[in-house]
Motif scaffolding. Structure first.
Motif, short mmCIF file in Angstrom:
data_model
loop_
_atom_site.label_atom_id
_atom_site.label_comp_id
_atom_site.label_asym_id
_atom_site.label_seq_id
_atom_site.Cartn_x
_atom_site.Cartn_y
_atom_site.Cartn_z
N SER A 31 0.81 -1.21 0.00
CA SER A 31 0.00 0.00 0.00
C SER A 31 0.84 1.26 0.00
O SER A 31 0.35 2.34 -0.32
CB SER A 31 -0.93 0.02 1.21
N GLY A 32 2.13 1.15 0.37
CA GLY A 32 2.98 2.33 0.42
C GLY A 32 3.16 2.79 1.85
O GLY A 32 2.51 2.33 2.79
N ILE A 33 4.06 3.75 2.03
CA ILE A 33 4.42 4.19 3.38
C ILE A 33 3.30 4.98 4.04
O ILE A 33 3.37 5.28 5.23
CB ILE A 33 5.69 5.06 3.35
N THR A 34 2.23 5.30 3.28
CA THR A 34 1.12 6.07 3.85
C THR A 34 0.52 5.37 5.06
O THR A 34 0.15 6.00 6.05
CB THR A 34 0.03 6.27 2.78
N SER A 517 -6.37 13.78 1.71
CA SER A 517 -5.08 13.16 1.41
C SER A 517 -4.95 11.81 2.11
O SER A 517 -5.56 11.57 3.15
CB SER A 517 -3.94 14.08 1.86
N PRO A 518 -4.13 10.91 1.56
CA PRO A 518 -3.90 9.62 2.22
C PRO A 518 -3.29 9.77 3.61
O PRO A 518 -3.54 8.95 4.49
CB PRO A 518 -2.94 8.90 1.26
N GLN A 519 -2.48 10.81 3.80
CA GLN A 519 -1.87 11.01 5.12
C GLN A 519 -2.94 11.30 6.18
O GLN A 519 -2.87 10.78 7.30
CB GLN A 519 -0.86 12.17 5.06
N MET A 520 -3.94 12.12 5.82
CA MET A 520 -5.02 12.39 6.76
C MET A 520 -5.83 11.13 7.02
O MET A 520 -6.32 10.90 8.13
CB MET A 520 -5.93 13.50 6.23
N LEU A 521 -5.96 10.30 6.01
CA LEU A 521 -6.68 9.04 6.17
C LEU A 521 -5.95 8.14 7.16
O LEU A 521 -6.57 7.54 8.06
CB LEU A 521 -6.81 8.36 4.81
N TRP A 553 -11.55 14.67 13.32
CA TRP A 553 -10.72 14.44 12.13
C TRP A 553 -11.35 15.10 10.90
O TRP A 553 -10.64 15.69 10.08
CB TRP A 553 -10.57 12.94 11.91
N PHE A 554 -12.67 14.97 10.75
CA PHE A 554 -13.33 15.52 9.56
C PHE A 554 -13.16 17.04 9.50
O PHE A 554 -12.84 17.60 8.45
CB PHE A 554 -14.80 15.16 9.56
N ALA A 555 -13.37 17.71 10.64
CA ALA A 555 -13.21 19.16 10.66
C ALA A 555 -11.77 19.56 10.34
O ALA A 555 -11.52 20.52 9.59
CB ALA A 555 -13.63 19.72 12.02
N THR A 556 -10.80 18.82 10.90
CA THR A 556 -9.39 19.11 10.62
C THR A 556 -9.07 18.88 9.16
O THR A 556 -8.35 19.67 8.53
CB THR A 556 -8.49 18.23 11.50
N ALA A 557 -9.61 17.79 8.58
CA ALA A 557 -9.33 17.48 7.17
C ALA A 557 -9.88 18.55 6.26
O ALA A 557 -9.25 18.90 5.25
CB ALA A 557 -9.93 16.11 6.82
N GLN A 558 -11.05 19.09 6.57
CA GLN A 558 -11.63 20.13 5.72
C GLN A 558 -10.77 21.40 5.74
O GLN A 558 -10.63 22.10 4.73
CB GLN A 558 -13.05 20.47 6.16
#
Length: 866
Positions: A31-34, A517-521, A553-558
């Motif tokens: 999957s990668g380093i994410t 982003s994948p990092q936030m995920l 998390w959702f608020a931060t991601a937005q």
């Protein structure tokens, strides 16, 4: 914890089997380093002490090697740099070639067929070439039944993929190359195809072909019978589409707007044949087998344990049904997920849930790496992990044990309440774990799914699927009984459809998101796993803490991931989107308001440009609502893509002329807007000037005079919109002809820097040299499809641009075109459509990049020859 503690450790931790640990490492590498933070969370137990043991260090080294192995396997499966023999025959005109159907045939509601065809040989004047590479093949009309394994000879053009390219888009050619498909072709009629007879030896392909023919025959029978019984019913098309998708895997039978209602209701997994459907098939055969053995020969259980005979009987049935539904990637995953515990069971072993999940995932990656990075792969395994590893072990409503069974009303009510709460808990946990993934992949998620699944999943799993399977079985043995069962199944399906429409009508319960982003995920799942770990041994009321990570998390991601549409707020931005053969223009005004004019689309209606092209672009730009959606005229290449926005996306106003076409597109769009309470404005209220902050939008045509007859010609009835900002303006004339252009009342006194979107995709009937000479545009943008059958754009327009020194950009060559104005001059950037092939010393090499990149900014006002 096995491998994370030394053998002599006194810490009491739950053990994780070695197979699961190594599989997780392999999956993380692939999957990668994410996903590394999520993987290394279980390793925290290994370093509780300041000096970890030698055994722990040795195991950590082993896990790192598995991590590297997964990462290396991913790189080996990449298509870039692969030599492709087919490339030298692409876009060379019609050639004679021999092919073989390499996938189950996808039947479409318009009667066309689509499948993956292996190009076995190519015949040219220079000789015969062995290719053995795959293309996507479309057969528009057919008079014979075609199935997987059939061979044919045909003369057609082998084409490279027409890439729709807007900045940040995924390269479609790259995505298809990951699946081993390197081109496309089509034939209008199978009378141009010559079937090649194969040997009569029994093989796996022949078995698959036999099942594929049964599948197509069942589809035709279901459609014929349903329309014969319920042809006049308003929901007959929905019933047929739902059953075709649910029982046979033909999802294209579900049409707009019903497909949007399913997504808004949060139950799209019901029509994606996967583990739920195979579990129903397995459960029916397991129960039937055990009941028959107990009644007829119970002595069998003295020799074999109870589950063994049931597993032996149910396995062929599950495999047959998996092939009957097309054996698409989700079905293949579910089949593999069923096969691994069956193998363990036959070997008298009981695998734990984590090992089962991780070994299944690794098996799928090794056998089919192209499906491992798809959204359905991640959603399937994350939801399964949520049930097996979180929902069941941490349930605050555990199954009751012991006691004497009583059947009084109070006990029955208690059991029903307990069951409902348990299902609600399962649904909540699944949504909390899957919702970030759905926001990442699709930029929206339905909160209504938490409640709709409580009602719809039991009905579908316990009523419709068993009835549907009985229909498929008895159709070939007792047809009258199958007709009766189909009637019962259709009425049950009607109830489900009504419930889906009820839940799906609450579009305000849909959570829209910017591109995450994948990092936030990875950060969310890290926080979620920490909360799960903290609440594992806590009292049940602590489970409420599982709800905490998501809203934070959702608020931060937005806030973090919301891209700035423009660096400066005083810019007018216009994006002429690449939608193939069609037109769509997105406008963002300096005050932040937004407008979408047209949505592209196709006349055959087999691809939703609004959902799959325009909306992903808006999500990447951080656009979560539209102030105005405008339809220039109700032709499918302009309006078909707007259905998604008017039925689901947050829209504040809808503009249209009020003209109606012969296929009902205009009326359907107006009905969708009215159903959601979106104000509809027609030409009587639109003609004139509208202020959008410092910008002005002029609706120049159709005018108030002659209003009764302007709809006679739909092209000439197009809304003509002029957007002004400072000394700059852009004219968006729809499909009007040259005569209408010359009569436009252009208010160009303050506009010194006009840009023109070519009317009617650059048609010669919409070209007027006098109009172009008077307008003197800084640039001309032509929205047209690659290799379109209409010959757009016409050479007259291209010659005028060349002679006058006017910059000309085409979406078929340059992709999406982005313009921005500061009120004094225009700057322009376009997508770079990289070629998917390059010629190297060792042959033709695939070299497409995974995403589309934009070009540098061009000052078209400075380069204009005016």
């Amino acid at each position: 914890m096995w491998g994370l503690e030394s053998p002599g450790s006194k810490n009491k931790t739950r053990s994780i089997p070695p197979g699961a640990i190594c599989s997780i490492a392999f999956l993380t590498g692939f999957s990668g380093i994410t996903w590394a933070p999520v993987f290394f969370l279980p390793l925290t137990n290994a370093f509780r002490k300041k000096r970890p043991s030698l055994y722990t260090c040795f195991l950590l080294l082993t896990l790192i090697l598995w991590l590297i192995a997964g990462f290396s396997f991913r790189n080996l499966s990449e298509p870039r740099g692969k030599r492709v023999r087919l490339a030298e025959f692409l876009d060379k005109g019609k050639i004679l070639w021999e092919g073989e159907i390499a996938s189950f045939v996808d039947l479409r509601p318009d009667g066309s067929l689509r499948f993956t065809a292996k190009v076995v040989k190519v015949f040219t004047r220079d000789g015969t070439y062995n290719i053995n590479e795959n293309i996507s093949f479309t057969l528009i009309e057919h008079h014979e039944t075609w199935a997987i394994g059939d061979r044919f000879v045909v003369k057609s053009e082998l084409r490279n993929f027409n890439i729709i390219a807007n900045p940040g888009d995924k390269n479609f050619a790259y995505t298809m190359a990951q699946k081993g498909i390197y081109g496309s072709s089509y034939v209008r009629d199978d009378t141009f195809m010559v079937r090649v007879e194969r040997s009569r030896e029994i093989s796996l392909k022949k078995v698959q072909g036999f099942v594929d023919r049964i599948r197509q025959d069942l589809s035709f029978w279901i459609t014929t019978n349903l329309y014969g019984r319920m042809g006049d019913h308003p929901d007959s098309v929905k019933i047929n589409g739902f059953l075709q998708a649910l029982l046979l895997g033909y999802r294209k039978f579900i049409k707009w707007p019903f497909d949007e209602e399913i997504i808004n209701a949060g139950v799209s997994h019901l029509i994606a044949i996967s583990g739920l459907h195979l579990a129903c098939v397995a459960g029916i055969f397991v129960f039937s087998t055990r009941w028959v053995i107990k009644k007829l020969c119970p002595e069998v259980f003295l020799v074999l344990p109870d589950p063994i005979p049931a597993a032996i009987v149910s396995t062929p049935a599950v495999i047959f049904y998996a092939m009957l539904t097309g054996l698409n990637p989700p079905v293949f995953r579910a089949l593999l997920f069923f096969a691994i515990p069956t193998i363990f069971l036959l070997a008298f072993r009981k695998p734990d849930a984590l090992s089962l999940l991780t070994l299944s995932a690794c098996s799928i990656i090794i056998t089919s790496p192209d499906t491992a990075l798809t959204p359905s792969f991640a959603l399937s395994f994350v939801s399964a992990a949520a049930i097996l590893l979180i929902a069941i072990p941490l349930s605050p409503f555990p199954p009751e044990k012991g006691g004497v069974e009583t059947y009084d009303i109070r006990t029955l009510a208690h059991k029903v309440r307990h069951g409902v709460l348990w299902l609600l808990w399962i649904s909540l946990v699944i949504h909390l774990t899957v919702m970030p993934l759905t926001l990442h992949y699709f930029n929206r998620s339905s909160l209504m799914g938490i409640f709709s699944n409580l009602i719809l999943v039991p009905i579908v799993a316990s009523v419709i699927i068993p009835l549907g399977l009985a229909v498929l079985i008895f159709k070939y043995f007792i047809p009258p009984f199958a007709d009766l069962l189909l009637t019962l199944c259709s009425h049950s399906t009607l109830l489900v459809i009504r419930l889906i429409s009820l839940f799906g009508s609450h579009t305000k319960a849909v959570l829209w998101s910017v591109a995450i982003s994948p990092q936030m995920l990875a950060l969310y799942y890290l926080a979620f796993l920490l909360v799960v770990r903290y609440t594992r041994d806590k009292p049940p009321f602590f489970r409420i803490l599982l709800l905490v990570p998501f809203p934070l998390w959702f608020a931060t991601a937005q806030l973090i991931n919301a891209p700035h549409v423009l660096d400066e707020s005083n810019y007018l931005e216009v994006v002429v989107l690449d939608v193939g053969q069609g037109s769509s223009t997105f406008i963002r005004f300096p005050n932040g308001r937004t407008m979408l004019i047209d949505g592209g689309g196709s006349y055959r209606g087999n691809f939703d440009t609004g959902k799959y092209v325009i909306f992903p672009y808006l999500a990447r730009r951080g656009i979560k609502h539209l102030d105005v959606v405008a339809l220039s005229h109700p032709h499918p290449d302009h309006g078909a893509g707007l259905g998604f926005f008017l039925s689901s996306f947050p829209v504040k106003a809808y503009w249209e002329t009020g003209c109606r076409d012969g296929v009902g597109l205009g009326k359907n769009l107006e009905d969708a807007a009215t159903k959601r309470g979106i104000p509809c404005f027609k030409i009587g209220n639109l003609y004139g000037t509208h202020a959008f902050g410092a910008s002005r939008v002029h609706v120049l045509h159709p005018g108030p005079e002659g209003h009764e007859n302007f709809c006679d010609n739909l092209n000439n009835s197009s809304l003509v919109i002029l957007v002004e900002y400072g000394e700059t303006c852009i004219l968006i004339p729809g499909d009007v002809d040259a005569g209408t252009l010359e009569e436009l009342p252009l208010p160009l006194s303050s506009c010194r820097r006009p840009v023109l979107i070519a009317p009617h995709h650059g048609s010669k009937f919409s070209f007027s040299s006098s109009f172009y000479d008077n307008l003197k545009p800084d640039a001309v943008i032509i929205s047209c499809g690659a290799r379109n059958v209409f010959g757009f754009p016409h050479p007259l327009l291209l010659d005028w641009c060349r002679q006058k020194g006017v910059a000309c950009f085409r979406t078929d060559l340059h992709g999406g075109v982005l313009l921005k104005s500061d009120g004094r001059r225009w700057k322009l950037s376009h997508s770079i459509k990289e070629k998917s092939w390059r010629q190297g010393r060792c042959g033709t090499i695939f070299s497409a990049t995974s995403t589309v990149t934009p070009s540098p900014w061009i000052d078209v006002s400075a380069t204009s020859s005016r």
